[in-house]
Write a protein that holds these residues in place. Sequence first.
Motif, mmCIF file in Angstrom:
data_model
loop_
_atom_site.group_PDB
_atom_site.id
_atom_site.type_symbol
_atom_site.label_atom_id
_atom_site.label_comp_id
_atom_site.label_asym_id
_atom_site.label_seq_id
_atom_site.Cartn_x
_atom_site.Cartn_y
_atom_site.Cartn_z
ATOM 1 N N HIS A 191 0.833 -1.207 0.000
ATOM 2 C CA HIS A 191 0.000 0.000 0.000
ATOM 3 C C HIS A 191 0.864 1.253 0.000
ATOM 4 O O HIS A 191 0.400 2.327 -0.336
ATOM 5 C CB HIS A 191 -0.917 0.000 1.223
ATOM 6 N N TYR A 192 2.123 1.118 0.333
ATOM 7 C CA TYR A 192 3.181 2.124 0.221
ATOM 8 C C TYR A 192 2.729 3.514 0.672
ATOM 9 O O TYR A 192 2.818 4.504 -0.066
ATOM 10 C CB TYR A 192 3.732 2.175 -1.199
ATOM 11 N N SER A 193 2.250 3.564 1.875
ATOM 12 C CA SER A 193 1.801 4.824 2.471
ATOM 13 C C SER A 193 1.730 4.616 3.976
ATOM 14 O O SER A 193 1.846 3.494 4.458
ATOM 15 C CB SER A 193 0.428 5.236 1.930
ATOM 16 N N TRP A 194 1.548 5.709 4.693
ATOM 17 C CA TRP A 194 1.398 5.632 6.152
ATOM 18 C C TRP A 194 0.355 6.669 6.542
ATOM 19 O O TRP A 194 0.696 7.807 6.864
ATOM 20 C CB TRP A 194 2.731 5.892 6.853
ATOM 21 N N PRO A 195 -0.933 6.310 6.478
ATOM 22 C CA PRO A 195 -2.012 7.274 6.731
ATOM 23 C C PRO A 195 -2.151 7.581 8.219
ATOM 24 O O PRO A 195 -2.892 6.931 8.945
ATOM 25 C CB PRO A 195 -3.242 6.564 6.178
ATOM 26 N N GLY A 196 -1.414 8.577 8.668
ATOM 27 C CA GLY A 196 -1.357 8.867 10.094
ATOM 28 C C GLY A 196 -2.532 9.690 10.599
ATOM 29 O O GLY A 196 -3.073 10.531 9.881
ATOM 30 N N ASN A 197 -2.906 9.447 11.822
ATOM 31 C CA ASN A 197 -3.889 10.304 12.492
ATOM 32 C C ASN A 197 -3.518 10.419 13.958
ATOM 33 O O ASN A 197 -3.143 9.446 14.598
ATOM 34 C CB ASN A 197 -5.332 9.795 12.301
ATOM 35 N N SER A 198 -3.577 11.639 14.475
ATOM 36 C CA SER A 198 -3.231 11.902 15.869
ATOM 37 C C SER A 198 -4.346 12.711 16.507
ATOM 38 O O SER A 198 -5.098 13.426 15.814
ATOM 39 C CB SER A 198 -1.899 12.646 15.966
ATOM 40 N N TRP A 199 -4.428 12.612 17.836
ATOM 41 C CA TRP A 199 -5.573 13.176 18.544
ATOM 42 C C TRP A 199 -5.120 13.854 19.832
ATOM 43 O O TRP A 199 -4.142 13.432 20.463
ATOM 44 C CB TRP A 199 -6.592 12.070 18.866
ATOM 45 N N VAL A 200 -5.836 14.901 20.202
ATOM 46 C CA VAL A 200 -5.607 15.573 21.480
ATOM 47 C C VAL A 200 -6.941 15.697 22.207
ATOM 48 O O VAL A 200 -8.007 15.741 21.587
ATOM 49 C CB VAL A 200 -4.981 16.974 21.294
ATOM 50 N N GLY A 201 -6.871 15.729 23.535
ATOM 51 C CA GLY A 201 -8.073 15.868 24.356
ATOM 52 C C GLY A 201 -7.734 15.533 25.792
ATOM 53 O O GLY A 201 -6.566 15.576 26.203
ATOM 54 N N LEU A 202 -8.736 15.182 26.554
ATOM 55 C CA LEU A 202 -8.542 14.806 27.951
ATOM 56 C C LEU A 202 -8.547 13.291 28.080
ATOM 57 O O LEU A 202 -9.351 12.609 27.439
ATOM 58 C CB LEU A 202 -9.645 15.409 28.825
ATOM 59 N N ASP A 203 -7.638 12.773 28.914
ATOM 60 C CA ASP A 203 -7.622 11.336 29.130
ATOM 61 C C ASP A 203 -8.649 10.952 30.193
ATOM 62 O O ASP A 203 -9.443 11.788 30.656
ATOM 63 C CB ASP A 203 -6.222 10.850 29.504
ATOM 64 N N LYS A 204 -8.618 9.696 30.604
ATOM 65 C CA LYS A 204 -9.633 9.203 31.531
ATOM 66 C C LYS A 204 -9.556 9.864 32.902
ATOM 67 O O LYS A 204 -10.538 9.868 33.649
ATOM 68 C CB LYS A 204 -9.490 7.681 31.666
ATOM 69 N N ALA A 205 -8.373 10.427 33.233
ATOM 70 C CA ALA A 205 -8.213 11.110 34.519
ATOM 71 C C ALA A 205 -8.444 12.610 34.410
ATOM 72 O O ALA A 205 -8.272 13.337 35.378
ATOM 73 C CB ALA A 205 -6.815 10.846 35.066
ATOM 74 N N GLY A 206 -8.838 13.057 33.225
ATOM 75 C CA GLY A 206 -9.083 14.476 33.032
ATOM 76 C C GLY A 206 -7.850 15.280 32.693
ATOM 77 O O GLY A 206 -7.902 16.523 32.672
ATOM 78 N N ASN A 207 -6.737 14.603 32.388
ATOM 79 C CA ASN A 207 -5.504 15.297 32.037
ATOM 80 C C ASN A 207 -5.385 15.442 30.523
ATOM 81 O O ASN A 207 -5.847 14.586 29.761
ATOM 82 C CB ASN A 207 -4.290 14.524 32.566
ATOM 83 N N TYR A 208 -4.728 16.502 30.100
ATOM 84 C CA TYR A 208 -4.504 16.726 28.669
ATOM 85 C C TYR A 208 -3.616 15.615 28.113
ATOM 86 O O TYR A 208 -2.615 15.230 28.722
ATOM 87 C CB TYR A 208 -3.831 18.084 28.467
ATOM 88 N N THR A 209 -3.964 15.103 26.945
ATOM 89 C CA THR A 209 -3.172 14.048 26.327
ATOM 90 C C THR A 209 -3.114 14.255 24.823
ATOM 91 O O THR A 209 -3.982 14.906 24.225
ATOM 92 C CB THR A 209 -3.763 12.660 26.633
ATOM 93 N N ALA A 210 -2.084 13.703 24.233
ATOM 94 C CA ALA A 210 -1.934 13.699 22.778
ATOM 95 C C ALA A 210 -1.400 12.323 22.382
ATOM 96 O O ALA A 210 -0.508 11.786 23.041
ATOM 97 C CB ALA A 210 -0.971 14.797 22.334
ATOM 98 N N PHE A 211 -1.947 11.749 21.330
ATOM 99 C CA PHE A 211 -1.514 10.409 20.930
ATOM 100 C C PHE A 211 -1.747 10.200 19.444
ATOM 101 O O PHE A 211 -2.601 10.837 18.824
ATOM 102 C CB PHE A 211 -2.241 9.324 21.728
#
Length: 718
Positions: free
Chosen positions: A390-410
């Motif tokens: 497929h010779y590609s890397w369709p990336g997606n990343s997200w930001v928001g609050l985690d389960k403890a209410g802390n800011y997260t990015a992944f």
Amino acid sequence: MKLNTMDKITSSNLNELGYDPVTAEVVQMRLVNIVGEMATTLMRTSGSPILTEAQDFCTAIFDDNNEHIAFSGYVITHIGSSVEGVKSITNYYDLDSIKPGDHFIVNDPHTAGALHQGDVAIISPLFHNNEFIGWSFSNAHIADIGGMSPGGWAPVARDLYSEALRFVPTRIVNEGKYNYELFNLIRSNVRLPEPVVNDIKSLIAANNVSQRRVSELIDQIGIDEYRKYCEINKVLSEKMMREKISKIPNGSFQTEDWVEYDGHGDSKLVRVGCTLTVNDSSLHFDFSDTDQQLDAFINAGSGVMIGIVNGLMMIGLAYDIPINAGILRPIEIDLGQPGTVVNPTVPAPVSCGHMEGGLAAGRALWEGMVQALQRSEDQTIRERTAALSHYSWPGNSWVGLDKAGNYTAFAVLDCGSGGLGGQSIGDGLDISCHEVMLGNSIPDVEINEGLYPMLYLWRSLNYGSGGHGFNRGGQGIDIAWVPYGTEELSGTLENAMAEIPTRGVLGGYPGATNLYKVHRNAKSQSFIKEKNRMPSLQEIGNEEIMPNHATNIKLTENDVFRQLTGGGGGYGDPLFREIHKVAKDVTDGFITADTAKTVYGVLFESSNVVDVQGTEALRGKILSNRIGKKVSFSDKNHTEFGLILADNVLKCACCQESISTSHEDWREKALVDQFPLSSRLKSLNIEIQDRKEADLFLEESYCPNCGVLLETAIKKNA
């Protein structure tokens, strides 16, 4: 006194040295083990799943001539970023000012050869008894490097200043002492300060390992022997590489591919042209016939291009040759004038150039290699012909609050898992990464769910995504998840292959493309509580096709995010695939019975019983319809496809009939059909995203004698 081995050891005088081949192999493997231990150090000291699970990194060792003597193949493209990265240190610093215990940080594609800003490298000088002996290089994708979008890429940026923190070569450790001011600067500009700093320290730790282990090796064999055998091993690898290239007939092959970009509101195709010239024992890749750079993150820097070209050559030709600078010496790369998509200048954005312009260049150059390889008289060289993944890397990343209410990015690291292409020896692998990232992996579902605010509904094969062929392309991945323990996430999407798939080869068809979909108001979490099971695709509501390059995509706890990755290209005419394999594909759900009939020419008497006589008759009818004359299938049991070169004549590999001379365009002698690309693939049950502009078509070329499908090519209207 320094032994200048570059001037003393060549392939022509190698046998006169009286060197010990066993010692050469022992030194080479010791160095391989050292870069392997560096990689283990990264995985054991980092807390980031990008390193520990996805293994998105590389390690390397250089000699004092700034040439590779060992390289770990996790992300093969970094063979380019490491070359350019080490060169950048010597460009910025006088060697006399560099001391033991120094470490330098780089991530700038323009000045330091990084693939993109998200790939941070630590480059460290190696010393033995205070004598400079080379460099160590460790590189990893860091979870965040600041800028307008998380994850290291910025799909809507119009210049590099909007993208991320940018490090030209900068001393981050001075004679063993951390530069805390620089670490504080990094902490204050990234979304995940402590994980980012820890990963940088892991890179430093990996390079410290190389310093100890290389010194131990030199203590055992001596500095002169060390330098001599490092150079001997490079010459040996070069000799083997040139021997393989010399088995490919001289010739020139022109190919092209396109970057598809929709991040600024339109749907633009940006052309990357490649001319491959085989000249005795060297390969020359010329990318000068390429469109101008765009004010979008698709531009690929020099590190990307060196890595893509040499990475594919490592897979295609150097698969059994020790990896060092020797395999790079026969490869020449011309990027053309500055200011193009593959040779950008400041302030061109470059944060996804490796996955956009770079991979388009890779697809173009491999098309040329396919044409070159199949003309070799050497069977082992011809068998290296394969379709790309497929010779590609369709990336997606997200930001928001985690389960403890802390800011997260992944980042969702499953996304690189598409199908590999069909090969001369069999079908492509399912759910694998593309060719220059074969050392990567994907995290377990439980790892992602434990670390991030997400819940998987399913992760399975993307059935039917592999390209049709005598040897079928591998299947991609189908994943669906919902935000969990958080009300909303905001995402960044990057997909370089939605409208233009990877080609099949020698008559194989392209595989499916990558797609992002969101099912709004699916209320899947309520469904799970009520039904005590995960919902199926039919139970999560209508789908919305997402843009391929976008930021600030909102995802609520009631929405389902679904991602489909593409399959590998097919190898050879699918009409000749063995009947039992087609039947198994139907049973396994890889193709439907209708696809078996229309594409593979296989009929079933019942759900699992093949009509052999009817199949032979149908296949003969399809061959006859292709070329307008009667052709019998019963005597057409072929395993070689495409064209072969004999006595300066190109012949059909199936029927051995002449098509053209080697100096003519054989396509003018073949019978050709053209179809709109997306509608043709959909008729073959291959999923692809439609383009608003009907400017792409699939060209199918048939042997005028036997009707076999020689080539499927993607073309653009003038």
